[in-house]
Design a protein around this motif. Structure first.
Motif, PDB file in Angstrom:
ATOM      1  N   LYS A   1       0.828  -1.213   0.000  1.00 42.70           N
ATOM      2  CA  LYS A   1       0.000   0.000   0.000  1.00 42.70           C
ATOM      3  C   LYS A   1       0.861   1.260   0.000  1.00 42.70           C
ATOM      4  O   LYS A   1       0.524   2.249  -0.663  1.00 42.70           O
ATOM      5  N   LYS A   2       1.961   1.223   0.754  1.00 42.65           N
ATOM      6  CA  LYS A   2       2.850   2.391   0.796  1.00 42.65           C
ATOM      7  C   LYS A   2       3.364   2.716  -0.607  1.00 42.65           C
ATOM      8  O   LYS A   2       3.370   3.880  -1.040  1.00 42.65           O
ATOM      9  N   LEU A   3       3.783   1.693  -1.333  1.00 48.53           N
ATOM     10  CA  LEU A   3       4.312   1.910  -2.686  1.00 48.53           C
ATOM     11  C   LEU A   3       3.197   2.316  -3.654  1.00 48.53           C
ATOM     12  O   LEU A   3       3.387   3.196  -4.508  1.00 48.53           O
ATOM     13  N   ALA A   4       2.027   1.700  -3.516  1.00 50.73           N
ATOM     14  CA  ALA A   4       0.899   2.059  -4.380  1.00 50.73           C
ATOM     15  C   ALA A   4       0.475   3.503  -4.142  1.00 50.73           C
ATOM     16  O   ALA A   4       0.145   4.238  -5.093  1.00 50.73           O
ATOM     17  N   ASN A   5       0.499   3.944  -2.896  1.00 53.90           N
ATOM     18  CA  ASN A   5       0.143   5.338  -2.582  1.00 53.90           C
ATOM     19  C   ASN A   5       1.131   6.312  -3.210  1.00 53.90           C
ATOM     20  O   ASN A   5       0.747   7.401  -3.648  1.00 53.90           O
ATOM     21  N   ARG A   6       2.403   5.919  -3.249  1.00 52.69           N
ATOM     22  CA  ARG A   6       3.400   6.784  -3.895  1.00 52.69           C
ATOM     23  C   ARG A   6       3.068   6.940  -5.384  1.00 52.69           C
ATOM     24  O   ARG A   6       3.175   8.038  -5.944  1.00 52.69           O
ATOM     25  N   LEU A   7       2.686   5.835  -6.038  1.00 50.10           N
ATOM     26  CA  LEU A   7       2.328   5.916  -7.454  1.00 50.10           C
ATOM     27  C   LEU A   7       1.109   6.805  -7.663  1.00 50.10           C
ATOM     28  O   LEU A   7       1.061   7.611  -8.601  1.00 50.10           O
ATOM     29  N   VAL A   8       0.120   6.671  -6.800  1.00 50.55           N
ATOM     30  CA  VAL A   8      -1.085   7.496  -6.905  1.00 50.55           C
ATOM     31  C   VAL A   8      -0.737   8.972  -6.762  1.00 50.55           C
ATOM     32  O   VAL A   8      -1.244   9.824  -7.517  1.00 50.55           O
ATOM     33  N   LYS A   9       0.119   9.307  -5.810  1.00 43.95           N
ATOM     34  CA  LYS A   9       0.519  10.708  -5.615  1.00 43.95           C
ATOM     35  C   LYS A   9       1.259  11.240  -6.838  1.00 43.95           C
ATOM     36  O   LYS A   9       1.063  12.398  -7.240  1.00 43.95           O
ATOM     37  N   MET A  10       2.112  10.431  -7.421  1.00 49.54           N
ATOM     38  CA  MET A  10       2.812  10.843  -8.642  1.00 49.54           C
ATOM     39  C   MET A  10       1.807  11.115  -9.759  1.00 49.54           C
ATOM     40  O   MET A  10       1.935  12.097 -10.499  1.00 49.54           O
ATOM     41  N   TYR A  11       0.828  10.236  -9.875  1.00 49.89           N
ATOM     42  CA  TYR A  11      -0.208  10.399 -10.900  1.00 49.89           C
ATOM     43  C   TYR A  11      -0.990  11.695 -10.681  1.00 49.89           C
ATOM     44  O   TYR A  11      -1.203  12.478 -11.620  1.00 49.89           O
ATOM     45  N   GLN A  12      -1.402  11.929  -9.461  1.00 50.51           N
ATOM     46  CA  GLN A  12      -2.188  13.126  -9.144  1.00 50.51           C
ATOM     47  C   GLN A  12      -1.381  14.405  -9.375  1.00 50.51           C
ATOM     48  O   GLN A  12      -1.930  15.438  -9.769  1.00 50.51           O
TER      49      GLN A  12
END
Length: 764
Positions: A589-600
């Motif tokens: 989840k920590k890594l997935a959240n980083r990807l989401v933040k990059m996307y946003q």
């Protein structure tokens, strides 16, 4: 020509019932494309008749059937003279007696009445159509189907009668196929044929795996010999005496030379002259005392044996004295086997050979031939360079590529707008095994020969382990367990005391300096992905494999948290998803959240992506977030996965085919509408896209993803801007890249494993 036109008018009553014809066309137009395959009839000579065009047509049809069996059906119509009758593999419904003018008209009538036949493919050699005056033109005038004709010979400087006959043929057909640019030029300049009517498709050649010359020479009894060869149906036009006259001078410098004369005498020559020419050659051998340096193979060899002889050949000699011979199948076969060639200047040779492929000599010039052969034999490095250049030059002419060119032509003239379906090859792990030592998978190859000097990488072995696992999952092939063990041990070898991984290992199994000069985060991510995939099938694997994989992942956890590379995080998310360990979900989840933040951070109206550019391996990012959603059911991951993948697909799918982002010019955010770069497409990008489409299809069951998978995979099979294969079915390897004007023929680990990853998404 006036007599011909009179004959035509007299026979126009054949099939002239307009009402019946209209009815047939109506039925044809209403056929369902689901259960109807158009038929293409090939009119040619065929084996067992021994002639070059028969062999050519057989090879072309076999390739078309293998490549496009779901797109159209092929039926054959053998051409025979009055005194010929052969037994064919399939009992043909259609035959043409070229000695009888009525047979041409009857064949046209019979073809016209078959509504399934959409197209006629006719192989043309002037000698085929001499017995029945105007028979061919009568057939062409009366046939109601579209016709494509292949000219195997194009005579320059025609007289008025020949020119008018060829112009009339051109008027009656949709396209004329020729095999050289020179032949096309002759048709345009000497016959006034429009270039729009001409299609150039080179003579097809056979793809072959690398086989060592030394072992082949030992197999056929030519150990320690320098082998010269020529092959084909014997006749005086071959002018083999030129080589025999040159041999004494060649032997004086190369006493270990052996000249192979391969082939039986042409049946047409046997009929009128018997073995007169062969006897002459034997007499010449005796006169020049060449008995210990010549070897006659007086038979029509099976294809596999013939190709063996050509591959063991050091230099191939083509000495035809026919100035007008447009193309030679024997020449094509020899150069496709990597033979350096010494040739007389027929158009085919002039077009293909240059100083990087062989040597052109004058007609009937034994002294020039001897000098050329001696020059090549004294330098093995030059021979090997010519061999490599020959293989590269001839790769586009492989039968697989020839069949694509023909199929595209069929599609162009198809009334029903024929859809081409590229047939998937069988799953073949031979090249991955060929590239794998007891330590791991070698990084690069030269053509399809493993290059041990290139060493090994964690990247390649991690991906190879996924392939071996997937293959074992589908087939339970026990040999896969040995591969899995080898790749797993290499991954373990690369892991460092702090849990991170090094990537580059030289041929001596030592870590290379490159490890300390390059960012290795992506390599670390691929290792976790591979280990996780192994663990996803642990119930069918030996316990020791899963214990080892779990242990390696646990040791790596502390180093993983500090990784911020976009793709590395995506690979790790996939690995942790496959591992399915409750304790590692917080890290996922920590890594997935980083990807989401990059996307946003990067997203705006026209740009739905994680970075300000699209580079390589793009598809792994939305796939990773979809995997994160499967594991956690967090809707944000699913939403971003959907949006980003939809955006990516809009950039790489064009007119039903895939064109991944070129490494010659990444797609930048500020130039979002520009996708001008051609070439620089890598198999790994196509493969990752197929993997992601497969994951999306499994989750959403949307058929569009399934169809896109098929279209993307067809890129490997020839559905690309060059219309050339990227996967080599002869070796089981995949070429390293699609460039603007050529395919990179090396079949390294990354490309081959990428192809297999994609192929294994389709279980059958």
């Amino acid at each position: 020509m006036s007599d011909f036109k009179t004959d035509i008018n007299m026979n126009k009553n054949i099939n002239s019932d307009v009402e019946e014809k209209t009815k047939r066309q109506s039925v044809q137009n209403n056929k369902s494309t689901i259960n109807y395959k158009p038929e293409i009839i090939f009119i040619s000579t065929f084996p067992p008749k021994v002639c070059g065009i028969a062999t050519y047509c057989h090879d072309l049809i076999q390739s078309l059937k293998l490549k496009f069996r779901d797109s159209f059906s092929i039926i054959i119509c053998p051409m025979e003279t009055e005194d010929e009758s052969f037994q064919y593999e399939e009992n043909p419904e259609y035959r043409l007696n070229t000695s009888d003018a009525i047979s041409y008209l009857e064949l046209a009538d019979k073809i016209n009445k078959n509504d399934n036949i959409q197209m006629v493919m006719l192989q043309h050699e002037f000698g085929f159509f001499t017995e029945a005056k105007n028979g061919l033109l009568l057939f062409l005038q009366n046939i109601e189907k579209d016709i494509i004709i292949t000219f195997h010979t194009v005579l320059p400087k025609p007289d008025r009668e020949l020119k008018e006959k060829v112009k009339e043929i051109s008027r009656l057909v949709k396209s004329i196929i020729v095999m050289t640019g020179i032949s096309a030029d002759i048709l345009v300049n000497d016959y006034d044929i429009s270039s729009d009517k001409i299609t150039m498709i080179p003579h097809g050649t056979h793809l072959l795996p690398f086989i060592d010359k030394i072992s082949l020479k030992a197999k056929y009894g030519f150990k320690d010999k320098k082998v010269l060869s020529t092959f084909g149906l014997l006749g005086s036009g071959k002018n083999i005496e030129t080589t025999l006259e040159a041999l004494p001078e060649i032997i004086s410098e190369n006493p270990d030379v052996m000249f192979l004369i391969i082939g039986k005498t042409h049946p047409g020559i046997i009929k009128y002259e018997g073995e007169k020419y062969r006897v002459f050659l034997h007499d010449t051998v005796k006169r020049l005392h060449l008995e210990k340096h010549t070897y006659f193979i007086n038979k029509y060899l099976p294809l596999d044996e013939l190709l063996d002889y050509l591959q063991l050949t050091n230099i191939y000699l083509f000495t035809s004295k026919d100035r007008n011979q447009a193309v030679s199948g024997t020449f094509s076969y020899a150069i496709s086997c990597g033979c350096p060639i010494v040739s007389t200047p027929i158009p085919h040779a002039l077009e293909i050979l240059n100083e990087d492929l062989g040597i052109i000599i004058d007609f009937e010039a034994p002294k020039q031939l001897a000098a050329a052969v001696n020059r090549l034999l004294e330098n093995e490095i030059v021979q090997e360079k010519l061999r490599s250049n020959s293989l590269e030059k001839m790769a586009p002419t492989a039968w697989e590529n020839s069949s694509i060119s023909h199929a595209l032509l069929f599609q162009q003239f198809s009334k029903d707008k024929m859809t081409l379906h590229y047939t998937f090859p069988m799953i073949n792990l031979s090249h991955i095994k060929n590239m794998t030592t007891d330590f791991g998978m070698i990084q690069f190859s030269k053509i399809n020969k493993p290059d041990i000097d290139s060493g090994y990488t964690l990247d390649d072995n991690a991906r190879a382990m996924i392939v071996a696992c997937r293959h074992y999952e589908l087939n339970r092939d026990e040999s896969d367990l040995d591969l899995i063990s080898t790749y797993l041990e290499l991954i373990k070898f690369c892991q460092q005391p702090d849990g991170s991984f090094l990537n580059y290992i030289n041929q001596h199994k030592e870590f290379a300096k490159q490890n300390y000069e390059t960012n290795l985060e992506d390599s670390n991510g691929r290792a976790i992905w591979a280990l996780g995939y192994l663990l996803s099938i642990k119930t069918i694997l030996p316990q020791q494999f899963s214990d080892e994989a779990d242990s390696i992942i646990e040791k790596s956890l502390s180093s993983i948290e500090s990784i911020h590379s976009t793709r590395a995080m995506a690979f790790i998310i996939k690995g942790l998803h496959y591992q399915n360990s409750e304790s590692n979900i917080p890290l996922l989840k920590k890594l997935a959240n980083r990807l989401v933040k990059m996307y946003q951070h990067e997203k705006h109206k026209d740009w739905h992506w994680f970075e300000s550019y699209l580079t390589y391996g793009n598809s792994v990012l939305p796939e990773a977030l979809l995997c994160a959603w499967i594991t956690t059911q967090d809707e944000m991951y699913k939403q971003v996965a959907n949006e980003s993948f939809k955006f990516l697909l809009s950039k790489i799918f064009i007119k039903g085919g895939i064109k991944v982002i070129s490494n010659k010019g990444w797609l930048q955010k500020e130039t979002v509408k520009s996708t001008e770069s051609i070439g620089g497409e890598q198999p790994i990008d196509v493969a990752y896209t197929i993997l992601t489409l497969s994951t999306f299809y499994k989750v959403f069951k949307d058929e569009k993803y399934s169809q896109m998978m098929v279209n993307a995979f067809s890129w490997f099979l020839g559905k690309n801007h060059l219309h050339q294969i990227i996967y080599n079915p002869a070796t089981g390897g995949c070429y390293d890249g699609l460039e603007e004007k050529n395919v990179n023929l090396n079949q390294g680990a990354e490309s081959t494993v990428s192809y297999l990853m994609a192929r294994l998404c389709f279980s059958k």
